[in-house]
Design a protein around this motif. Structure first.
Motif, short mmCIF file in Angstrom:
data_model
loop_
_atom_site.label_atom_id
_atom_site.label_comp_id
_atom_site.label_asym_id
_atom_site.label_seq_id
_atom_site.Cartn_x
_atom_site.Cartn_y
_atom_site.Cartn_z
N HIS A 18 0.82 -1.21 0.00
CA HIS A 18 0.00 0.00 0.00
C HIS A 18 0.85 1.27 0.00
CE1 HIS A 18 -3.44 -2.62 1.39
NE2 HIS A 18 -3.99 -1.87 0.46
N ILE A 19 2.14 1.13 0.26
CA ILE A 19 3.02 2.30 0.18
C ILE A 19 2.95 2.91 -1.21
CG2 ILE A 19 5.45 3.02 0.17
CD1 ILE A 19 5.95 0.98 2.36
N ALA A 20 2.89 2.05 -2.24
CA ALA A 20 2.78 2.54 -3.61
C ALA A 20 1.34 2.65 -4.07
CB ALA A 20 3.56 1.61 -4.55
N LEU A 21 0.46 1.80 -3.53
CA LEU A 21 -0.93 1.79 -4.00
C LEU A 21 -1.71 3.00 -3.50
CD1 LEU A 21 -3.12 0.31 -5.59
CD2 LEU A 21 -3.66 -0.98 -3.50
N ASN A 22 -1.49 3.43 -2.26
CA ASN A 22 -2.24 4.56 -1.71
C ASN A 22 -2.12 5.84 -2.53
OD1 ASN A 22 -3.37 3.10 0.39
ND2 ASN A 22 -1.80 3.67 1.88
N PRO A 23 -0.91 6.24 -2.95
CA PRO A 23 -0.82 7.45 -3.79
C PRO A 23 -1.58 7.30 -5.10
CG PRO A 23 1.34 6.83 -2.97
CD PRO A 23 0.42 5.71 -2.62
N TYR A 24 -1.56 6.11 -5.67
CA TYR A 24 -2.26 5.84 -6.92
C TYR A 24 -3.77 6.00 -6.73
CZ TYR A 24 -3.47 3.06 -11.13
OH TYR A 24 -3.96 2.61 -12.33
N LYS A 25 -4.31 5.41 -5.66
CA LYS A 25 -5.74 5.49 -5.40
C LYS A 25 -6.19 6.93 -5.16
CE LYS A 25 -7.36 1.99 -2.78
NZ LYS A 25 -7.41 1.02 -1.64
N ASN A 26 -5.40 7.66 -4.41
CA ASN A 26 -5.77 9.03 -4.09
C ASN A 26 -5.62 9.96 -5.29
OD1 ASN A 26 -6.36 9.38 -0.99
ND2 ASN A 26 -4.74 7.86 -1.17
N ALA A 27 -4.63 9.70 -6.13
CA ALA A 27 -4.51 10.47 -7.37
C ALA A 27 -5.72 10.23 -8.26
CB ALA A 27 -3.23 10.08 -8.11
N ALA A 28 -6.23 9.00 -8.27
CA ALA A 28 -7.42 8.68 -9.05
C ALA A 28 -8.65 9.42 -8.51
CB ALA A 28 -7.67 7.17 -9.05
N GLU A 29 -8.73 9.57 -7.18
CA GLU A 29 -9.85 10.32 -6.59
C GLU A 29 -9.82 11.78 -7.04
OE1 GLU A 29 -12.11 9.36 -3.69
OE2 GLU A 29 -11.71 7.29 -4.30
N ALA A 30 -8.62 12.35 -7.13
CA ALA A 30 -8.50 13.74 -7.58
C ALA A 30 -8.95 13.88 -9.02
CB ALA A 30 -7.06 14.22 -7.41
N VAL A 31 -8.57 12.92 -9.86
CA VAL A 31 -9.01 12.93 -11.26
C VAL A 31 -10.54 12.83 -11.31
CG1 VAL A 31 -8.91 11.73 -13.47
CG2 VAL A 31 -6.85 11.90 -12.07
N PHE A 32 -11.09 11.95 -10.50
CA PHE A 32 -12.54 11.77 -10.46
C PHE A 32 -13.23 13.07 -10.06
CE2 PHE A 32 -16.49 10.72 -8.25
CZ PHE A 32 -17.09 9.85 -9.14
N TYR A 33 -12.69 13.75 -9.05
CA TYR A 33 -13.27 15.02 -8.59
C TYR A 33 -13.25 16.05 -9.70
CZ TYR A 33 -13.58 19.52 -6.21
OH TYR A 33 -13.93 20.80 -5.84
N ARG A 34 -12.12 16.19 -10.37
CA ARG A 34 -12.03 17.15 -11.46
C ARG A 34 -13.01 16.80 -12.58
NH1 ARG A 34 -10.50 21.12 -9.19
NH2 ARG A 34 -8.37 21.90 -9.12
N GLN A 35 -13.18 15.52 -12.84
CA GLN A 35 -14.07 15.09 -13.91
C GLN A 35 -15.52 15.46 -13.61
OE1 GLN A 35 -14.21 10.84 -14.52
NE2 GLN A 35 -16.24 10.97 -15.41
N ILE A 36 -15.98 15.14 -12.39
CA ILE A 36 -17.40 15.37 -12.11
C ILE A 36 -17.70 16.86 -11.89
CG2 ILE A 36 -17.77 13.06 -11.21
CD1 ILE A 36 -17.72 14.19 -8.40
N THR A 37 -16.74 17.63 -11.38
CA THR A 37 -16.98 19.07 -11.25
C THR A 37 -17.06 19.72 -12.63
OG1 THR A 37 -14.59 19.38 -10.92
CG2 THR A 37 -15.97 19.35 -8.96
N ALA A 38 -16.23 19.28 -13.56
CA ALA A 38 -16.29 19.81 -14.92
C ALA A 38 -17.61 19.42 -15.57
CB ALA A 38 -15.13 19.27 -15.73
N GLN A 39 -18.08 18.21 -15.31
CA GLN A 39 -19.33 17.74 -15.89
C GLN A 39 -20.50 18.54 -15.33
OE1 GLN A 39 -19.86 13.48 -15.87
NE2 GLN A 39 -22.08 13.65 -16.00
N LYS A 40 -20.48 18.81 -14.02
CA LYS A 40 -21.58 19.57 -13.40
C LYS A 40 -21.64 20.98 -13.98
CE LYS A 40 -23.34 16.69 -10.38
NZ LYS A 40 -24.78 16.28 -10.37
N ARG A 41 -20.48 21.61 -14.17
CA ARG A 41 -20.45 22.95 -14.76
C ARG A 41 -20.99 22.93 -16.18
NH1 ARG A 41 -15.50 23.46 -11.81
NH2 ARG A 41 -14.31 22.73 -13.62
N TYR A 42 -20.66 21.87 -16.91
CA TYR A 42 -21.15 21.74 -18.28
C TYR A 42 -22.67 21.58 -18.30
CZ TYR A 42 -21.92 19.76 -22.93
OH TYR A 42 -22.40 19.51 -24.19
N GLU A 43 -23.20 20.80 -17.36
CA GLU A 43 -24.64 20.57 -17.30
C GLU A 43 -25.39 21.85 -16.97
OE1 GLU A 43 -25.01 17.49 -14.45
OE2 GLU A 43 -24.43 15.89 -15.82
N ILE A 44 -24.77 22.69 -16.09
CA ILE A 44 -25.42 23.95 -15.73
C ILE A 44 -25.43 24.91 -16.90
CG2 ILE A 44 -25.20 25.98 -14.23
CD1 ILE A 44 -24.07 24.11 -12.09
#
Length: 224
Positions: free
Chosen positions: A198-224
């Motif tokens: 998990h020393i290497a896996l944790n950064p990977y998982k959390n980086a993916a969460e940041a990508v996910f956040y950016r994706q859905i915030t961009a999508q919400k702005r587009y929908e508005i």
């Protein structure tokens, strides 16, 4: 964006940042500030050269329990504000804004807000868990984006950020659940390494969460 593309983007964000990302995630893990992930601390058994084995076992158990209690208390107190700092690190990493190790500790001027968001998220999730496991899981997914939202909107209270996370995650909770599920195989492999993987896996998982956040915030702005 498909989960495979989110993970690919996360790996791209980690390129040339692996060492720093592992260090930040390791400290966040130790102090309770990890966004998502598992502890990589293997079970450590102490041995004492005392004359009587029964006293040795008693003292060993006290040492382990005391150490775990201290670390648990520190995680409870510091975890929330460190989550805000880790959110800043992850978003800077995603946006190509030169993340720094000190980002993890950059939000201590918002200690109360950080503690409140972590406490309330845990409390609400626990209360939903009292009904059934599934509502608790749904609740935790609804609140998952709170640290990111608070990092980008410092004027929000913890309750307001949690409400925004619920709105943002409307229609996306299953997407986040599936994204996290794709790491399950790696989690199982990490268990076989006493969680050291998990020393290497944790950064990977959390980086993916940041990508996910950016994706859905961009999508919400587009929908508005």
């Amino acid at each position: 964006m498909e989960t495979s593309m989110i993970r690919q983007k996360a790996r791209e964000n980690l390129t040339n940042n692996w060492g720093l990302s592992i260090g930040v995630a390791a400290v966040a893990c130790l102090l309770g500030g990890l966004m998502v992930g598992a502890s990589f601390i293997p079970e450590v058994r102490y041995s004492w050269n005392l004359r009587y084995p029964e006293w040795n076992r008693l003292f060993e158990g006290f040492r382990i329990s005391f150490g775990q209690s201290v670390l648990g208390f520190a995680s409870f107190i510091l975890g929330g504000v460190l989550q805000l700092g880790y959110a800043r690190f992850l978003l800077k990493q995603h946006d190509g804004r030169s993340p720094e190790f000190n980002d993890l500790f950059s939000q201590f001027d918002r200690f109360g807000a950080g503690f409140a968001q972590a406490f309330l998220r845990s409390l609400y999730t626990f209360l939903w868990m009292l009904l059934l496991i599934v509502p608790g899981i749904i609740a935790s997914l609804s609140y998952a984006m709170t640290p990111f939202i608070m990092e980008e909107n410092p004027g929000l209270t913890a309750s307001e950020a949690i409400s925004r996370s619920k709105q943002l995650m409307d229609g996306h909770k299953m997407d986040l659940f599936i994204l996290r599920l794709t790491f399950l195989g790696w989690d199982i492999l990490c268990i076989l390494t006493l969680n050291l993987g998990h020393i290497a896996l944790n950064p990977y998982k959390n980086a993916a969460e940041a990508v996910f956040y950016r994706q859905i915030t961009a999508q919400k702005r587009y929908e508005i």
